[in-house]
Design an enzyme around this catalytic site. Sequence first.
Site, PDB file in Angstrom:
ATOM      1  CD  GLU A 261      -3.043  -1.053   2.200  1.00  0.00           C
ATOM      2  OE1 GLU A 261      -3.061  -0.101   2.996  1.00  0.00           O
ATOM      3  OE2 GLU A 261      -3.846  -1.990   2.248  1.00  0.00           O
ATOM      4  CG  HIS A 280      -6.445   0.748   4.247  1.00  0.00           C
ATOM      5  ND1 HIS A 280      -5.351  -0.023   4.539  1.00  0.00           N
ATOM      6  CD2 HIS A 280      -7.256   0.585   5.310  1.00  0.00           C
ATOM      7  CE1 HIS A 280      -5.502  -0.615   5.710  1.00  0.00           C
ATOM      8  NE2 HIS A 280      -6.652  -0.254   6.196  1.00  0.00           N
TER       9      HIS A 280
HETATM   10  P1  NAD Z   1     -11.442  -9.697  14.986  1.00  0.00           P
HETATM   11  O1  NAD Z   1     -10.211 -10.036  15.732  1.00  0.00           O
HETATM   12  O2  NAD Z   1     -12.650  -9.284  15.761  1.00  0.00           O
HETATM   13  O3  NAD Z   1     -11.854 -10.908  14.018  1.00  0.00           O
HETATM   14  C1  NAD Z   1     -10.964 -11.659  13.249  1.00  0.00           C
HETATM   15  C2  NAD Z   1     -11.516 -13.079  13.142  1.00  0.00           C
HETATM   16  O4  NAD Z   1     -10.702 -13.843  12.269  1.00  0.00           O
HETATM   17  C3  NAD Z   1     -11.538 -13.817  14.475  1.00  0.00           C
HETATM   18  O5  NAD Z   1     -12.833 -14.266  14.794  1.00  0.00           O
HETATM   19  C4  NAD Z   1     -10.582 -14.988  14.272  1.00  0.00           C
HETATM   20  O6  NAD Z   1     -10.965 -16.137  15.000  1.00  0.00           O
HETATM   21  C5  NAD Z   1     -10.667 -15.174  12.787  1.00  0.00           C
HETATM   22  N1  NAD Z   1      -9.530 -15.899  12.224  1.00  0.00           N
HETATM   23  C6  NAD Z   1      -8.217 -15.817  12.549  1.00  0.00           C
HETATM   24  N2  NAD Z   1      -7.488 -16.666  11.791  1.00  0.00           N
HETATM   25  C7  NAD Z   1      -8.371 -17.285  10.956  1.00  0.00           C
HETATM   26  C8  NAD Z   1      -8.232 -18.259   9.937  1.00  0.00           C
HETATM   27  N3  NAD Z   1      -7.037 -18.791   9.639  1.00  0.00           N
HETATM   28  N4  NAD Z   1      -9.339 -18.639   9.284  1.00  0.00           N
HETATM   29  C9  NAD Z   1     -10.554 -18.126   9.575  1.00  0.00           C
HETATM   30  N5  NAD Z   1     -10.752 -17.221  10.555  1.00  0.00           N
HETATM   31  C10 NAD Z   1      -9.679 -16.801  11.229  1.00  0.00           C
HETATM   32  O7  NAD Z   1     -11.013  -8.549  13.966  1.00  0.00           O
HETATM   33  P2  NAD Z   1     -11.949  -7.496  13.239  1.00  0.00           P
HETATM   34  O8  NAD Z   1     -12.037  -6.262  14.076  1.00  0.00           O
HETATM   35  O9  NAD Z   1     -13.189  -8.171  12.797  1.00  0.00           O
HETATM   36  O10 NAD Z   1     -11.024  -7.143  11.979  1.00  0.00           O
HETATM   37  C11 NAD Z   1     -10.880  -8.045  10.899  1.00  0.00           C
HETATM   38  C12 NAD Z   1      -9.820  -7.541   9.933  1.00  0.00           C
HETATM   39  O11 NAD Z   1     -10.212  -6.289   9.366  1.00  0.00           O
HETATM   40  C13 NAD Z   1      -8.459  -7.282  10.566  1.00  0.00           C
HETATM   41  O12 NAD Z   1      -7.472  -7.697   9.657  1.00  0.00           O
HETATM   42  C14 NAD Z   1      -8.388  -5.770  10.685  1.00  0.00           C
HETATM   43  O13 NAD Z   1      -7.067  -5.297  10.686  1.00  0.00           O
HETATM   44  C15 NAD Z   1      -9.105  -5.374   9.419  1.00  0.00           C
HETATM   45  N6  NAD Z   1      -9.621  -4.020   9.426  1.00  0.00           N
HETATM   46  C16 NAD Z   1      -9.574  -3.320   8.233  1.00  0.00           C
HETATM   47  C17 NAD Z   1     -10.059  -2.040   8.184  1.00  0.00           C
HETATM   48  C18 NAD Z   1     -10.012  -1.272   6.902  1.00  0.00           C
HETATM   49  O14 NAD Z   1      -9.860  -0.060   6.944  1.00  0.00           O
HETATM   50  N7  NAD Z   1     -10.146  -1.885   5.748  1.00  0.00           N
HETATM   51  C19 NAD Z   1     -10.622  -1.440   9.325  1.00  0.00           C
HETATM   52  C20 NAD Z   1     -10.676  -2.176  10.502  1.00  0.00           C
HETATM   53  C21 NAD Z   1     -10.178  -3.481  10.537  1.00  0.00           C
HETATM   54  C1  MLT Z   2      -7.133  -0.139  11.116  1.00  0.00           C
HETATM   55  O1  MLT Z   2      -6.073  -0.735  11.275  1.00  0.00           O
HETATM   56  O2  MLT Z   2      -7.795   0.355  12.059  1.00  0.00           O
HETATM   57  C2  MLT Z   2      -7.699   0.006   9.762  1.00  0.00           C
HETATM   58  O3  MLT Z   2      -6.954  -0.646   8.799  1.00  0.00           O
HETATM   59  C3  MLT Z   2      -8.008   1.399   9.388  1.00  0.00           C
HETATM   60  C4  MLT Z   2      -6.930   2.405   9.597  1.00  0.00           C
HETATM   61  O4  MLT Z   2      -5.760   2.115   9.470  1.00  0.00           O
HETATM   62  O5  MLT Z   2      -7.299   3.527   9.922  1.00  0.00           O
END
Ligand code: NAD
Ligand code: MLT
Length: 528
Positions: A261, A280
Amino acid sequence: MVKILVSDPLSEEGIKILKEVKDFQVDIKTDLKPDELKAIIKEYHALIVRSATKVTRDIINAASQLKVIGRAGVGLDNVDLEASTNKGIIVMNTPAGNTISTAEHTMSMILALSRNIPAADFSLKAGEWKRSKFMGVELYGKTLGVVGLGRIGTEVSKRALSFGMKVIAYDPFLSKEVANHLGIEVVELAELFTQSDYISVHTPLTDETRHLISDKEFVMMKDGVRIVNCARGGIINEVALLKALDSGKVAGAALDVFEKEPPDSQSPLLKHKNVVLTPHLGASTEEAQVNVAIEVCQSVRDALLDKGIRNAANFPCLAVEVCQLLQPYINLAEKLGLLAGQLFEGRVSELKINYTGEIIKHDISPLTMAIVKGLLSPILQETVNYINAKNLAKERGIKILELKSEKEEDFTNLISVEVAIEGKHRKVAGTLFTNNEPRIVNVDGLYVEAIPQGYMLFLENWDKPGVIGGLGTLMGKNGINIAGMTFGRDKPGGKAVSALNIDSAVSSHALDEIKKLDNILSVKLVKL
Ligand code: NAD
Ligand code: MLT
């Protein structure tokens, strides 16, 4: 005066919380170059960042007064956690503040993909009126496969159900009852791939999830499947995705995150007609940014005022002094949890922790937090911290039992971590030697004496001549240096466990080769 530096844009609602404290001076200085940040960081007691500021080891070394780093978001990719911990700096994030926004963004991506909204918008703005070119598909009655049913995956599922979709999910670390209660069917990963019309990934990026969807997985999917990634770049192999798009196997993909990224501007994915992209933006809503700003500012304020530590990625105690006293035990406890989390595969239903010896004179609650955090870290990465670890375990249906016993076995102190997985009980135990040196001393009832550090290989094998020789030769052939080795066995010629400290990771190909050696029953690579 307590000085706080906010080095990335942060909502005013958060800043206000800090400014209300009389003794706090809040400086907002964004777009600092690394050298500029390094030059001024020594003046500050706290630093608050989003994702633009890179808090490297170099910055941390220069931060002579820094007590707290707050990250307004989930990922700690831009903060050197190890360097911070070594310097006693508390690092805090905001695991829940952007859940809803990211779930809504995922739904927007699913809809945009289904109705060709970005391409139709582009076409109309270019003066065209091509209704037949942008024929879409309905979500109603389709199957959404959710990989990773955590916070965001669950919120996406609820929204998809309200659209009349069938939701199936794969999450090997969540109890089936929790998912079924929401109307989501839990399936194995292969089944999810074969049955889904849409697949949306919501796991963290870990060694297990890197390229979780690659060539082999695309082959298993329905023709015309649609793929969404609003989690982390790298969960889906971008090269394999491009091939699957080109062949028509995948009808469309929506990506908010990328392996690199920003992605290379020449990347063919960026130009592909069946791909919808955002840079993102999952957490980029006014509400999420207010939530994470308030959350991070409250946590930083309370830590600076000694009112308790919340959402800390690297501190399990309410008071810093307690943590310092217990640090060697906390370190051992977390490593034992991490080891159990990586060594023993499957759905954990019970965690039994046994504290023995002099250790029970101390408050053991931070140690239990550290064990649970360690156990869940390989699965949850940054979203688990010391403070929320026990709650997350409970939500996942993991029962935690803490036992204390004064009886000193062969050690002056011993922490034993036993997990129940699908009816089987697996155990690791560790102790502190003199000078507070941590050692793993038991794996599944067999005595070993291993330093819990860096990359390690754990093997179950038959205690037969030639096992070690074969292993050593193979490691040499693969250029992997063995730094230490320990063995335990139940009886001569019986079942044995071998633990090796190695200087680098082992490829999956080399692991497969080890598994094929005579008398090897299983092999597992872990990182502590
Ligand atoms: P979370 O920890 O609540 O959930 C993640 C889930 O993945 C858990 O339930 C875990 O058991 C499961 N998991 C782990 N390994 C696994 C596998 N091998 N197979 C299947 N399931 C598996 O996290 P969240 O808050 O739901 O966030 C999920 C993802 O989204 C994270 O990578 C986070 O960094 C990302 N995220 C992205 C953004 C964005 O801006 N795009 C914003 C927030 C979070
Ligand atoms: C996070 O890590 O919270 C998300 O990817 C979003 C962000 O970076 O703001």
